[in-house]
Scaffold this motif. Sequence first.
Motif, PDB file in Angstrom:
ATOM      1  N   THR A  92       0.764  -1.107  -0.136  1.00  0.00           N
ATOM      2  CA  THR A  92      -0.015  -0.137  -0.136  1.00  0.00           C
ATOM      3  C   THR A  92       0.857   1.169   0.116  1.00  0.00           C
ATOM      4  O   THR A  92       2.110   1.264   0.489  1.00  0.00           O
ATOM      5  CB  THR A  92      -0.824   0.113   1.184  1.00  0.00           C
ATOM      6  OG1 THR A  92      -0.234   0.387   2.432  1.00  0.00           O
ATOM      7  CG2 THR A  92      -1.778  -1.337   1.461  1.00  0.00           C
ATOM      8  N   PRO A  93       0.342   2.515  -0.305  1.00  0.00           N
ATOM      9  CA  PRO A  93       0.948   3.629  -0.123  1.00  0.00           C
ATOM     10  C   PRO A  93       1.640   3.855   1.082  1.00  0.00           C
ATOM     11  O   PRO A  93       2.746   4.955   1.105  1.00  0.00           O
ATOM     12  CB  PRO A  93      -0.033   4.893  -0.491  1.00  0.00           C
ATOM     13  CG  PRO A  93      -0.915   4.112  -1.724  1.00  0.00           C
ATOM     14  CD  PRO A  93      -1.141   2.578  -0.943  1.00  0.00           C
ATOM     15  N   TYR A  94       1.141   3.537   2.101  1.00  0.00           N
ATOM     16  CA  TYR A  94       1.614   3.659   3.425  1.00  0.00           C
ATOM     17  C   TYR A  94       3.421   3.064   3.605  1.00  0.00           C
ATOM     18  O   TYR A  94       4.130   3.841   4.232  1.00  0.00           O
ATOM     19  CB  TYR A  94       1.111   2.745   4.764  1.00  0.00           C
ATOM     20  CG  TYR A  94      -0.289   3.441   5.059  1.00  0.00           C
ATOM     21  CD1 TYR A  94      -0.220   4.706   5.462  1.00  0.00           C
ATOM     22  CD2 TYR A  94      -1.291   2.870   4.642  1.00  0.00           C
ATOM     23  CE1 TYR A  94      -1.449   5.328   5.974  1.00  0.00           C
ATOM     24  CE2 TYR A  94      -2.658   3.324   5.077  1.00  0.00           C
ATOM     25  CZ  TYR A  94      -2.875   4.333   5.535  1.00  0.00           C
ATOM     26  OH  TYR A  94      -3.708   4.994   6.089  1.00  0.00           O
ATOM     27  N   PHE A  95       3.703   1.830   2.716  1.00  0.00           N
ATOM     28  CA  PHE A  95       5.090   1.512   2.872  1.00  0.00           C
ATOM     29  C   PHE A  95       5.608   2.599   1.880  1.00  0.00           C
ATOM     30  O   PHE A  95       7.003   2.904   2.123  1.00  0.00           O
ATOM     31  CB  PHE A  95       5.020   0.124   2.370  1.00  0.00           C
ATOM     32  CG  PHE A  95       6.408  -0.255   2.246  1.00  0.00           C
ATOM     33  CD1 PHE A  95       7.386  -0.456   3.274  1.00  0.00           C
ATOM     34  CD2 PHE A  95       7.086  -0.498   0.992  1.00  0.00           C
ATOM     35  CE1 PHE A  95       8.555  -1.036   3.077  1.00  0.00           C
ATOM     36  CE2 PHE A  95       8.286  -0.941   0.614  1.00  0.00           C
ATOM     37  CZ  PHE A  95       9.123  -0.915   1.847  1.00  0.00           C
ATOM     38  N   ASN A  96       5.300   2.972   0.722  1.00  0.00           N
ATOM     39  CA  ASN A  96       5.768   3.807  -0.240  1.00  0.00           C
ATOM     40  C   ASN A  96       6.374   5.146   0.484  1.00  0.00           C
ATOM     41  O   ASN A  96       7.372   5.537   0.193  1.00  0.00           O
ATOM     42  CB  ASN A  96       5.063   4.077  -1.492  1.00  0.00           C
ATOM     43  CG  ASN A  96       4.593   2.731  -2.114  1.00  0.00           C
ATOM     44  OD1 ASN A  96       5.032   1.867  -2.095  1.00  0.00           O
ATOM     45  ND2 ASN A  96       3.841   2.771  -3.048  1.00  0.00           N
ATOM     46  N   PHE A  97       5.448   5.610   1.213  1.00  0.00           N
ATOM     47  CA  PHE A  97       5.648   7.013   1.841  1.00  0.00           C
ATOM     48  C   PHE A  97       6.399   6.824   3.107  1.00  0.00           C
ATOM     49  O   PHE A  97       7.553   7.666   3.319  1.00  0.00           O
ATOM     50  CB  PHE A  97       4.300   7.785   1.927  1.00  0.00           C
ATOM     51  CG  PHE A  97       4.466   8.756   2.505  1.00  0.00           C
ATOM     52  CD1 PHE A  97       4.638   9.904   1.651  1.00  0.00           C
ATOM     53  CD2 PHE A  97       4.472   9.550   3.930  1.00  0.00           C
ATOM     54  CE1 PHE A  97       4.410  11.396   1.819  1.00  0.00           C
ATOM     55  CE2 PHE A  97       4.669  10.665   4.381  1.00  0.00           C
ATOM     56  CZ  PHE A  97       4.681  11.601   3.238  1.00  0.00           C
TER      57      PHE A  97
END
Length: 303
Positions: A92-97
């Motif tokens: 999810t974007p949580y990891f990307n960010f």
Amino acid sequence: MKRRDFLTHTTAAGTLISLGGIGLSSCTGLGRKHITILHTNDVHSHIDPFPISHSQYPNLGGVARRATLVDKIRDENPNTLLFDAGDIFQGTPYFNFYGGELEFKLMSKLRYDAATIGNHDFDNGVEGLLAQVPHASFELISANYNFSNTVMDGYVKPYKTYLLDGIQVGVYGIGIGLDGLVLKRLYKETEYLDPFEIALDMEKKLKEEEQCDLIICLSHLGYAYENPNRPCDILLAQRTYHTHLIIGGHTHTFLEKPDVRTNKNGESVLVNQVGAYGINLGRIDFYFDSGKETSVKGVSISV
């Protein structure tokens, strides 16, 4: 909250199965000591529940809901351990960010006791993994990844023991081969050791030196494969002597009930995996009677 009984019983008293010196039966005659094992795998940075419109997992999952369930179970039984079988990162974007910071902080809030390392936990490299270690209040456990020539040296333990109500619990970690799954520039000089040989070493140490009553493997090998020689949880169960429970990951396998396999001693081993994305919480309850007799019950809790 929806529960599905993992273990079926043919009589009121249940079917007794030898489990490495521990009896596997129904919980009609509960022992005096009760250990609860909770587990997740392949959460893949899924912090929020799936949307209600999702085609496969509508309105399922979410860390906040899992936290509520875990707290409730700990209130029922303070002798509870919470584990994860790897692939905490990526999805999810949580990891990307945040690069894994949020995942480790939330797992720490839930008071996870230990987690093993999956292939996707290398997605920001060993340096990226190390950067998140300060946010983890739980142990990272892996016995067959040798990090001695990397920046992760000293931050990963091969096993951990816990003493709960006089019951000694030993937990060791086993990871999947990284070559072909992870770029060499990410895992660098991490050395992959034979999972079966290391598992035998770990369980022997936990049984004979640490005097463990219950031995658990956190595995990210995968449940099973078409290739009969590829290391997996089923083969691990069949090739070990003293491991009672294998908590698996990697293959995102939704087991309807824990698989029961026979080890090298002719005794039974539980193999379990609860899918992925945090939509299920696995629960295994061990009830200890005098000596080595116990009862065991497993349920899957849909989050």
